[in-house]
Design a protein around this motif. Structure first.
Motif, PDB file in Angstrom:
ATOM      1  N   LEU A  80       0.831  -1.196   0.000  1.00  0.00           N
ATOM      2  CA  LEU A  80       0.000   0.000   0.000  1.00  0.00           C
ATOM      3  C   LEU A  80       0.875   1.259   0.000  1.00  0.00           C
ATOM      4  O   LEU A  80       0.596   2.220  -0.703  1.00  0.00           O
ATOM      5  N   VAL A  81       1.962   1.242   0.806  1.00  0.00           N
ATOM      6  CA  VAL A  81       2.888   2.374   0.852  1.00  0.00           C
ATOM      7  C   VAL A  81       3.506   2.610  -0.526  1.00  0.00           C
ATOM      8  O   VAL A  81       3.644   3.751  -0.977  1.00  0.00           O
ATOM      9  N   ASP A  82       3.864   1.528  -1.203  1.00  0.00           N
ATOM     10  CA  ASP A  82       4.462   1.655  -2.535  1.00  0.00           C
ATOM     11  C   ASP A  82       3.504   2.325  -3.518  1.00  0.00           C
ATOM     12  O   ASP A  82       3.924   3.080  -4.407  1.00  0.00           O
ATOM     13  N   ASP A  83       2.211   2.050  -3.367  1.00  0.00           N
ATOM     14  CA  ASP A  83       1.226   2.556  -4.322  1.00  0.00           C
ATOM     15  C   ASP A  83       0.703   3.953  -3.981  1.00  0.00           C
ATOM     16  O   ASP A  83       0.398   4.743  -4.885  1.00  0.00           O
ATOM     17  N   PHE A  84       0.585   4.250  -2.679  1.00  0.00           N
ATOM     18  CA  PHE A  84      -0.066   5.502  -2.282  1.00  0.00           C
ATOM     19  C   PHE A  84       0.790   6.396  -1.390  1.00  0.00           C
ATOM     20  O   PHE A  84       0.363   7.501  -1.040  1.00  0.00           O
ATOM     21  N   GLY A  85       1.976   5.950  -1.020  1.00  0.00           N
ATOM     22  CA  GLY A  85       2.744   6.676  -0.023  1.00  0.00           C
ATOM     23  C   GLY A  85       2.363   6.200   1.375  1.00  0.00           C
ATOM     24  O   GLY A  85       1.385   5.486   1.559  1.00  0.00           O
TER      25      GLY A  85
END
Length: 205
Positions: A80-85
């Protein structure tokens, strides 16, 4: 019980079908996640049901801190961090939980009601009033479950409820909105519930 929520606000012209596809293809990955009570995959769309924003906002109830930690520091959250920060992850201590008459159904709506505890008011009194309402709120038709949680850092009390269908306004506490209470309504795209039966009901102390 520990509660956790992150609300990712997306651009006004964001295609929310992307989030719907994400949940449809990945939501099942937490259906048997150790330590997880339940995770509601929530969205609200700008201009729908009065929402001012596009938002993806999963809400979790954890049975164990080990489960919560293994998720936060594992590949699922990193994706999720990779996709949205990296989002701000709000988390609360559990105060009370109750299952409703629709607990066996797939919920389609959720209400998040956040209430600040005023500096001049005794925190325990506010919490006791909220917990006293818990059985009645959970017993209403169409209610899947209700959780009451608190953040003692910011002194915020949150009631999170799942519903089989979109509830009437007073079911979510909307009548109190003008008293500093923030009410947000969401669509539930999926519910992972591996440890729902293990979530302790009633008062959590």
């Amino acid at each position: 019980m520990h509660a956790m929520n992150y609300r990712i606000t997306l651009p006004a012209d964001y295609d929310m079908k992307i989030i719907r596809h994400r949940v449809a293809t990945r939501g099942h990955l937490l259906d048997d996640f150790p330590g997880l009570g339940q995770k509601a995959y929530l969205i609200r769309e700008r201009g729908v049901a009065g929402s001012p924003v596009n938002q993806y906002a999963p809400f979790y109830l954890w049975n164990t801190p080990q489960g919560m930690n293994s998720f936060l520091w594992g590949p699922g959250f990193q994706g999720l961090v990779d996709d949205f920060g990296r989002p701000v992850v709000e988390h609360w201590t559990g105060l009370g939980f109750a299952r409703g008459p629709a607990v066996a159904a797939a919920p389609r709506a959720a209400v998040r009601r956040a209430q600040p505890l005023p500096p001049g008011e005794e925190p325990a009194a506010v919490i006791e009033r909220e917990l006293a309402r818990l059985p009645e709120l959970a017993a209403r038709p169409g209610v899947h479950s209700v959780a009451v949680v608190v953040d003692p850092r910011h002194w915020e009390l949150v009631r999170f409820s799942l519903h089989q269908d979109d509830p009437e306004p007073d079911t979510g506490g909307d009548a109190d909105e003008d008293g500093g209470v923030g009410v947000e309504r969401y669509e539930v795209l999926h519910l992972s519930r591996p440890g729902l039966d293990a979530i302790e009901t009633g008062r959590q102390w």
